[in-house]
Design a protein around this motif. Structure first.
Motif, PDB file in Angstrom:
ATOM      1  N   ALA A  34     -49.044  -4.497 -84.160  1.00 19.40           N
ATOM      2  CA  ALA A  34     -49.704  -4.239 -85.448  1.00 19.40           C
ATOM      3  C   ALA A  34     -50.608  -3.015 -85.402  1.00 19.40           C
ATOM      4  O   ALA A  34     -50.588  -2.172 -86.314  1.00 19.40           O
ATOM      5  CB  ALA A  34     -50.497  -5.473 -85.871  1.00 19.40           C
ATOM      6  N   ASP A  35     -51.411  -2.867 -84.343  1.00 21.11           N
ATOM      7  CA  ASP A  35     -52.354  -1.753 -84.275  1.00 21.11           C
ATOM      8  C   ASP A  35     -51.616  -0.415 -84.150  1.00 21.11           C
ATOM      9  O   ASP A  35     -51.971   0.565 -84.820  1.00 21.11           O
ATOM     10  CB  ASP A  35     -53.311  -1.932 -83.096  1.00 21.11           C
ATOM     11  CG  ASP A  35     -54.275  -3.104 -83.303  1.00 21.11           C
ATOM     12  OD1 ASP A  35     -54.443  -3.537 -84.461  1.00 21.11           O
ATOM     13  OD2 ASP A  35     -54.843  -3.575 -82.302  1.00 21.11           O
ATOM     14  N   ASP A  36     -50.613  -0.366 -83.290  1.00 22.12           N
ATOM     15  CA  ASP A  36     -49.859   0.871 -83.125  1.00 22.12           C
ATOM     16  C   ASP A  36     -49.129   1.248 -84.410  1.00 22.12           C
ATOM     17  O   ASP A  36     -49.116   2.418 -84.817  1.00 22.12           O
ATOM     18  CB  ASP A  36     -48.842   0.733 -81.988  1.00 22.12           C
ATOM     19  CG  ASP A  36     -49.492   0.805 -80.621  1.00 22.12           C
ATOM     20  OD1 ASP A  36     -50.626   1.326 -80.537  1.00 22.12           O
ATOM     21  OD2 ASP A  36     -48.870   0.338 -79.652  1.00 22.12           O
ATOM     22  N   LEU A  37     -48.514   0.265 -85.058  1.00 22.93           N
ATOM     23  CA  LEU A  37     -47.776   0.547 -86.290  1.00 22.93           C
ATOM     24  C   LEU A  37     -48.723   1.046 -87.378  1.00 22.93           C
ATOM     25  O   LEU A  37     -48.386   1.960 -88.136  1.00 22.93           O
ATOM     26  CB  LEU A  37     -47.034  -0.704 -86.759  1.00 22.93           C
ATOM     27  CG  LEU A  37     -45.937  -1.221 -85.833  1.00 22.93           C
ATOM     28  CD1 LEU A  37     -45.332  -2.509 -86.384  1.00 22.93           C
ATOM     29  CD2 LEU A  37     -44.845  -0.177 -85.627  1.00 22.93           C
ATOM     30  N   ALA A  38     -49.918   0.468 -87.448  1.00 23.67           N
ATOM     31  CA  ALA A  38     -50.899   0.904 -88.436  1.00 23.67           C
ATOM     32  C   ALA A  38     -51.335   2.338 -88.175  1.00 23.67           C
ATOM     33  O   ALA A  38     -51.478   3.148 -89.105  1.00 23.67           O
ATOM     34  CB  ALA A  38     -52.108  -0.029 -88.415  1.00 23.67           C
ATOM     35  N   ALA A  39     -51.532   2.666 -86.903  1.00 19.84           N
ATOM     36  CA  ALA A  39     -51.946   4.026 -86.559  1.00 19.84           C
ATOM     37  C   ALA A  39     -50.856   5.040 -86.912  1.00 19.84           C
ATOM     38  O   ALA A  39     -51.152   6.140 -87.393  1.00 19.84           O
ATOM     39  CB  ALA A  39     -52.287   4.095 -85.072  1.00 19.84           C
ATOM     40  N   ARG A  40     -49.623   4.667 -86.711  1.00 18.95           N
ATOM     41  CA  ARG A  40     -48.514   5.588 -86.988  1.00 18.95           C
ATOM     42  C   ARG A  40     -48.262   5.730 -88.484  1.00 18.95           C
ATOM     43  O   ARG A  40     -47.904   6.808 -88.959  1.00 18.95           O
ATOM     44  CB  ARG A  40     -47.249   5.102 -86.276  1.00 18.95           C
ATOM     45  CG  ARG A  40     -47.369   5.127 -84.758  1.00 18.95           C
ATOM     46  CD  ARG A  40     -46.259   4.344 -84.077  1.00 18.95           C
ATOM     47  NE  ARG A  40     -46.543   4.170 -82.661  1.00 18.95           N
ATOM     48  CZ  ARG A  40     -45.828   3.404 -81.847  1.00 18.95           C
ATOM     49  NH1 ARG A  40     -44.783   2.722 -82.320  1.00 18.95           N
ATOM     50  NH2 ARG A  40     -46.156   3.301 -80.574  1.00 18.95           N
ATOM     51  N   ALA A  41     -48.416   4.635 -89.219  1.00 23.82           N
ATOM     52  CA  ALA A  41     -48.152   4.665 -90.654  1.00 23.82           C
ATOM     53  C   ALA A  41     -49.339   5.194 -91.449  1.00 23.82           C
ATOM     54  O   ALA A  41     -49.171   5.694 -92.562  1.00 23.82           O
ATOM     55  CB  ALA A  41     -47.792   3.271 -91.151  1.00 23.82           C
ATOM     56  N   GLY A  42     -50.543   5.070 -90.894  1.00 23.54           N
ATOM     57  CA  GLY A  42     -51.734   5.503 -91.608  1.00 23.54           C
ATOM     58  C   GLY A  42     -52.478   4.386 -92.295  1.00 23.54           C
ATOM     59  O   GLY A  42     -53.540   4.602 -92.891  1.00 23.54           O
ATOM     60  N   ALA A  43     -51.945   3.172 -92.242  1.00 27.94           N
ATOM     61  CA  ALA A  43     -52.590   2.002 -92.831  1.00 27.94           C
ATOM     62  C   ALA A  43     -51.924   0.760 -92.246  1.00 27.94           C
ATOM     63  O   ALA A  43     -50.763   0.814 -91.798  1.00 27.94           O
ATOM     64  CB  ALA A  43     -52.462   2.005 -94.351  1.00 27.94           C
ATOM     65  N   ARG A 329     -45.914   6.165 -98.268  1.00 29.45           N
ATOM     66  CA  ARG A 329     -46.753   5.463 -99.239  1.00 29.45           C
ATOM     67  C   ARG A 329     -48.229   5.842 -99.053  1.00 29.45           C
ATOM     68  O   ARG A 329     -48.980   5.953-100.015  1.00 29.45           O
ATOM     69  CB  ARG A 329     -46.589   3.950 -99.056  1.00 29.45           C
ATOM     70  CG  ARG A 329     -45.274   3.421 -99.550  1.00 29.45           C
ATOM     71  CD  ARG A 329     -45.352   3.150-101.041  1.00 29.45           C
ATOM     72  NE  ARG A 329     -44.046   2.813-101.598  1.00 29.45           N
ATOM     73  CZ  ARG A 329     -43.868   2.341-102.819  1.00 29.45           C
ATOM     74  NH1 ARG A 329     -44.921   2.167-103.608  1.00 29.45           N
ATOM     75  NH2 ARG A 329     -42.669   2.081-103.273  1.00 29.45           N
ATOM     76  N   VAL A 330     -48.611   6.029 -97.812  1.00 32.52           N
ATOM     77  CA  VAL A 330     -50.016   6.304 -97.508  1.00 32.52           C
ATOM     78  C   VAL A 330     -50.358   7.776 -97.731  1.00 32.52           C
ATOM     79  O   VAL A 330     -51.369   8.114 -98.351  1.00 32.52           O
ATOM     80  CB  VAL A 330     -50.335   5.903 -96.053  1.00 32.52           C
ATOM     81  CG1 VAL A 330     -51.757   6.317 -95.674  1.00 32.52           C
ATOM     82  CG2 VAL A 330     -50.154   4.402 -95.858  1.00 32.52           C
ATOM     83  N   ARG A 331     -49.512   8.671 -97.242  1.00 28.55           N
ATOM     84  CA  ARG A 331     -49.845  10.095 -97.214  1.00 28.55           C
ATOM     85  C   ARG A 331     -49.133  10.908 -98.285  1.00 28.55           C
ATOM     86  O   ARG A 331     -49.424  12.087 -98.467  1.00 28.55           O
ATOM     87  CB  ARG A 331     -49.504  10.673 -95.843  1.00 28.55           C
ATOM     88  CG  ARG A 331     -50.166   9.956 -94.672  1.00 28.55           C
ATOM     89  CD  ARG A 331     -49.858  10.653 -93.359  1.00 28.55           C
ATOM     90  NE  ARG A 331     -50.427   9.933 -92.236  1.00 28.55           N
ATOM     91  CZ  ARG A 331     -49.751   9.086 -91.462  1.00 28.55           C
ATOM     92  NH1 ARG A 331     -48.466   8.851 -91.727  1.00 28.55           N
ATOM     93  NH2 ARG A 331     -50.335   8.468 -90.455  1.00 28.55           N
ATOM     94  N   GLY A 332     -48.172  10.291 -98.952  1.00 24.28           N
ATOM     95  CA  GLY A 332     -47.364  11.028 -99.905  1.00 24.28           C
ATOM     96  C   GLY A 332     -46.100  11.549 -99.256  1.00 24.28           C
ATOM     97  O   GLY A 332     -45.861  11.398 -98.058  1.00 24.28           O
ATOM     98  N   GLY A 333     -45.254  12.178-100.046  1.00 22.69           N
ATOM     99  CA  GLY A 333     -43.969  12.655 -99.538  1.00 22.69           C
ATOM    100  C   GLY A 333     -42.880  11.631 -99.767  1.00 22.69           C
ATOM    101  O   GLY A 333     -43.125  10.541-100.301  1.00 22.69           O
ATOM    102  N   GLN A 334     -41.676  11.983 -99.369  1.00 24.18           N
ATOM    103  CA  GLN A 334     -40.555  11.072 -99.574  1.00 24.18           C
ATOM    104  C   GLN A 334     -39.483  11.310 -98.536  1.00 24.18           C
ATOM    105  O   GLN A 334     -39.452  12.347 -97.870  1.00 24.18           O
ATOM    106  CB  GLN A 334     -39.945  11.270-100.967  1.00 24.18           C
ATOM    107  CG  GLN A 334     -39.358  12.653-101.209  1.00 24.18           C
ATOM    108  CD  GLN A 334     -38.861  12.832-102.633  1.00 24.18           C
ATOM    109  OE1 GLN A 334     -39.479  12.348-103.586  1.00 24.18           O
ATOM    110  NE2 GLN A 334     -37.747  13.518-102.782  1.00 24.18           N
TER     111      GLN A 334
END
Length: 465
Positions: A34-43, A329-334
């Protein structure tokens, strides 16, 4: 156009549809990492629910019982990203459309759905301005979708060859290395969990065909319908055929083949048992592993190898897509949109050009070799190699075998032979230069009716030569 993110969300809500072998591993890895995935996704990624058909069924201990629901539609309405791992066409097709209409990004591992309805799903994603990810739909953990869609976006792909079904590769490997029969090898695959109770989708080639359509669509920027992929499975492969392939320096694999053609201009896509030289990279792929070889103009040959099935490997590909989707979703882009600008025509089976090898069971008497060569010559099929396996005396024709074929193409005649050297029957193995399927089929039909030809044995395509 998607508006840029001004205030990043505090979390990304994830709905999971399906908690089978892969879905269960997705839940486990989301919990453990969970922590690693959150860090990579930004949330943080928060699992808001898991849609199943039976909430009372026993599940893996790490699956939260309070997240289970039979209300998939209600779950979708509360999600930023919907992960579809149900499999099959219905109800996943309707659920994916509902998710997109609700503004959710979709991550799926459903190759049947994407292969059969990919264009409409891409259109729906574009209309709703959401992303569609499907890395897990092809070759499990191997990142081949990303490679073709993004890493090679600046190159021109000319050919894709792949072992994309672990079950069939395991079965053929067992037959080749241990001499197992087809039925015994399938039973062993089932016992190890590599094959389903009904292995038809795998051994009849339909799973590989769906993946071939996806690979061709990505590689050649063209929509390739599943119905345009000729497919042949491995039920007809015998232990004797596997041994004969090895004796002549080949391996027999179930390959997905996608090739850009210039004469005629189009795409050749097919799936079937295929001979490849023993020194080709795909020949050494063992067990239930997958591998894809990509040929491109600038990068040359690239090979992708790894586990093509199983809960954890496939979940790895799902999580890769999930992190990318959450990051947007967090930072924008597609994600990259569908690239289908080329609009190349998938060639019908009869027009696809192949190198082929086939066996002829013939009367072993003078003149037979010249007869066979003359039929091939009339159809304009050039011979790359020929081999005779005698059923009794193997030296009756000796080194004159190739001379006979040369004479036939030059308009000459058979050399004299001692009638006493004639045997009862023999098997002639012929490898052709590249020809089209329709011409080869007509040639084989004529050979099947020729005097002295007892049988035309299964044709095998040859790649990597």
């Amino acid at each position: 156009m998607r508006a840029p993110v001004t205030t990043p969300p505090s979390e990304v809500r994830v709905a999971l549809l399906g908690a089978g072998t892969v879905g269960a591993q997705v839940v486990r890895l989301m919990n453990e990492r969970a922590d690693d995935l959150a860090a990579r996704a930004g949330a943080p990624l928060r699992l808001v629910g898991i849609a199943v058909t039976d909430v009372e069924r026993e599940r893996e201990p790490w699956i939260p019982r309070d997240l289970l629901t039979t209300d998939a539609e209600g779950l979708i309405a509360d999600a930023d990203v919907v992960v579809e791992l149900i499999g099959g066409i219905d109800p996943p097709r309707a659920l994916v459309h509902a998710a997109m209409a609700a503004g959710a990004t979709v991550v799926t591992g459903n190759k049947a759905l994407v292969a059969a309805h990919g264009p409409e799903l891409h259109d729906a994603a574009a209309a709703a301005d959401v992303d569609l990810y499907y890395e897990a739909a092809v070759a499990g953990a191997i990142p081949i979708v990303y490679a073709l869609r993004e890493s090679l976006a600046g190159d021109t792909v000319t050919e894709v060859l792949g072992i994309v079904n672990g079950t069939t590769n395991y079965v053929l490997d067992e037959m080749a290395t241990n001499g197992s029969t087809f039925d015994d090898a399938v039973a062993q695959a089932q016992a190890l969990g590599f094959a389903e109770a009904d292995p038809s989708a795998d051994v009849d080639g339909h799973d590989s065909a769906a993946k071939a359509a996806l690979l061709a669509s990505l590689a050649f920027h063209t929509r390739v319908p599943l119905e345009n992929v000729p497919v042949e499975g491995i039920r007809g492969v015998t232990v004797e055929e596997m041994a004969a392939a090895q004796e002549t320096g080949y391996a027999l694999k179930l390959l997905a083949v996608a090739r850009r053609t210039t004469s005629p201009d189009g795409i050749s896509v097919r799936v079937g048992p295929t001979l490849i030289p023993a020194d080709h990279p795909l020949a050494t792929v063992r067990g239930a592993f997958n591998a894809v070889v990509v040929e491109s103009e600038a990068a040359g040959r690239l090979m992708f190898y790894g586990q093509g099935a199983g809960g954890a490997p496939t979940a790895s590909a799902v999580l890769s897509d999930l992190v990318a989707a959450a990051g947007h979703r967090v930072r924008g882009g597609q994600a990259p949109r569908e690239s289908a600008y080329a609009r190349l025509a998938p060639l019908p089976a009869s027009s696809q050009r192949i190198t082929a090898r086939f066996d002829l069971e013939i009367d072993d008497r003078p003149g037979m070799l010249a007869l066979v060569a003359a039929v091939l010559a009339r159809h304009g099929i050039s011979i790359e190699a020929v081999r005779q396996a005698a059923h009794t005396d193997p030296t009756a024709y000796g080194d004159e075998l190739y001379d006979v074929f040369d004479d036939a193409y030059d308009g000459g005649s058979d050399r004299d032979r001692d009638p006493a050297a004639s045997r009862e029957s023999a098997t002639l193995t012929i490898t052709t230069h590249r020809t089209d399927e329709g011409t080869l089929a007509a040639c084989l039909a004529e050979l099947a009716g020729a005097d002295g030809v007892r049988a035309v044995l299964p044709v095998r395509r040859v790649e990597g030569v």
